[in-house]
Design an enzyme around this catalytic site. Structure first.
Site, PDB file in Angstrom:
ATOM      1  N   TYR A 297       0.837  -1.591   0.060  1.00  0.00           N
ATOM      2  CA  TYR A 297       0.203   0.051  -0.254  1.00  0.00           C
ATOM      3  C   TYR A 297       1.232   0.897  -0.020  1.00  0.00           C
ATOM      4  O   TYR A 297       1.934   1.088   0.591  1.00  0.00           O
ATOM      5  CB  TYR A 297      -1.103   0.204   1.419  1.00  0.00           C
ATOM      6  CG  TYR A 297      -1.870   1.473   1.859  1.00  0.00           C
ATOM      7  CD1 TYR A 297      -3.084   1.414   1.041  1.00  0.00           C
ATOM      8  CD2 TYR A 297      -0.838   2.551   1.809  1.00  0.00           C
ATOM      9  CE1 TYR A 297      -3.672   1.817   1.209  1.00  0.00           C
ATOM     10  CE2 TYR A 297      -2.246   3.706   2.056  1.00  0.00           C
ATOM     11  CZ  TYR A 297      -2.675   3.724   1.693  1.00  0.00           C
ATOM     12  OH  TYR A 297      -3.856   4.870   1.766  1.00  0.00           O
TER      13      TYR A 297
ATOM     14  N   GLU B 284      -3.334   7.223  -4.285  1.00  0.00           N
ATOM     15  CA  GLU B 284      -3.104   6.115  -3.542  1.00  0.00           C
ATOM     16  C   GLU B 284      -3.125   4.730  -4.667  1.00  0.00           C
ATOM     17  O   GLU B 284      -3.857   4.357  -5.291  1.00  0.00           O
ATOM     18  CB  GLU B 284      -4.283   5.879  -2.230  1.00  0.00           C
ATOM     19  CG  GLU B 284      -4.257   4.324  -1.781  1.00  0.00           C
ATOM     20  CD  GLU B 284      -5.545   4.492  -1.213  1.00  0.00           C
ATOM     21  OE1 GLU B 284      -6.142   4.653   0.283  1.00  0.00           O
ATOM     22  OE2 GLU B 284      -6.046   3.897  -1.679  1.00  0.00           O
TER      23      GLU B 284
END
Ligand code: GDP
Ligand code: MN
Length: 376
Positions: A101, A185
């Protein structure tokens, strides 16, 4: 404004971040054709501006073009967390070895950007942060310094990401700054079994204040899922729908926020936030009132205005003229204070509309509007 995954992917590709081959389909037939071009197998992904699609059935592997067509037929029109799927993206499947992530997000509390990274990607980062907080690193980014290769290496190292992700971190920062984004993201950023790093899913939120120089994404913003918010946005109003029963109109964001608090303090729930700013014209009043009155949950409306450059008599005039074009169906409490308040009150008294009443203080007005809502 949030971008769709396929738009985020397009940006990643443009900035040299490796992504799987993919194309967008608006029909099952188109999906079949794309799957064929991708070599047969494909991942069919619902394009909706919300996360957690995987769990909601919005990400499916299709073994061949016929399966992709069937999956697309099922997905198109499907509802995912209140978002209707209008298009799907078909991506070439990859063999995932590990999921990571990475994101940059504006942290308003400290007025800085934050790099958030974790070697445990794939699931929602909030979940990881809640169950294994030590697995998520947060590193402030000084906007003047940005993310250099050295900085990116520190982020990757702290999070336990492989060195090949450093380049991705640098390029993501370029996207954030050059595209005027508030959030970028990648979840998951993956390492494939062949050792390649790929951005498998992306989310980009653009700063609406920079829309004028980011024309490529068009004017239409379909993030207003609420029909009343969409109607208000079309009229240029700053309106946010809430779930209470007292409609609220005020001038200035601070005053409107306080009005929400005072109404809540009176035991009622505000139905909305609506800031008419410096505009008190009959048109703005009529637009604001018509949006608020079309919310079936609204039982009373409170107009709370502090006259400044736009004086109270102009606001009262606006209300009176708005009453000519909007049929008032619920009680309206008006509190005028500040510049030319007496003249404004006189104008409303003279109109003597049976559903309009005045209060002289903010507390009194909120109490009155709350009582009227409860009595309704
Ligand atoms: P989200 O649920 O909305 O975040 O959608 P994602 O695009 O992140 O997909 C959810 C999950 O599906 C990912 O975390 C991956 O584990 C998996 N996934 C998506 N695309 C692929 C792929 O090409 N190959 C494999 N093996 N998994 C994939
Ligand atoms: Mn994801």
């Amino acid at each position: 404004m949030d971008l769709y995954e396929h738009q985020a992917r397009e940006l990643f590709e443009e900035y040299g971040i490796p992504v799987p081959r993919a194309e967008v389909a608006h029909s099952p037939e188109e999906a079949r054709e794309i799957a064929r071009r991708l070599g047969g197998r494909s991942v069919v992904k619902a394009q909706v501006k919300t996360g957690g699609r995987g769990k909601a059935g919005g990400v499916k592997l299709a073994a061949d073009p016929a399966a992709a067509q069937l999956t697309a037929r099922h997905m198109l029109g499907m509802d995912i967390k209140g978002h209707t799927v209008g298009k799907v993206m078909l991506a070439q499947p990859v063999e995932v070895e590990r999921e990571f992530y990475v994101s940059y997000v504006l942290d308003r509390a400290v007025g800085r950007f934050l790099a958030i990274a974790s070697a445990e990607g794939g699931m929602e980062i909030e979940e990881v942060a809640a169950t294994r907080p030590e697995a998520v690193v947060r590193i402030p980014v000084d906007p003047a310094e940005g993310v250099t290769t050295a900085k990116a290496a520190r982020i990757a190292d702290a999070a336990g990401l492989p060195p090949q992700t450093v380049d991705v971190l640098v390029r993501l920062w370029e996207i954030l700054t050059r595209e005027d984004a508030l959030l970028v993201e990648v979840n998951p950023l993956v390492r494939t079994t062949q050792g390649r790093i790929l951005a498998l899913d992306g989310k980009v939120t653009l700063d609406d204040n920079a829309r004028f120089r980011q024309a490529r994404w068009g004017d239409e913003d379909d993030t207003h899922e609420d029909p009343l918010e969409a109607a208000a946005a079309a009229k240029g109003l700053t309106y946010v729908r809430l779930d209470g029963e007292v409609g609220i109109i005020g001038n200035g964001a601070g005053l409107v926020m306080s009005t929400l608090d005072v109404v809540a303090g009176c035991g009622a729930r505000p139905a909305n936030f609506l800031d008419i700013g410096g505009g008190a014209s009959a048109q703005i009043m009529a637009d604001g009132l018509s949006v608020i009155l079309s919310d079936p949950a609204v039982k009373s409306v409170l107009v709370n205005v502090f006259g400044g450059i736009t004086a109270c008599d102009a606001v009262a005039d606006g209300i009176v003229r708005a009453l000519d074009s909007v049929r008032l169906t619920k009680p309206l409490v008006v509190r005028l204070d500040g510049n030319n308040a007496a003249r404004g009150r006189a104008i409303l008294d003279e109109r003597a509309h049976p559903l309009v009443q005045q209060a002289t203080t903010m507390d009194g007005a909120a109490r009155r509007a709350a009582d009227l809502a409860h009595a309704a």
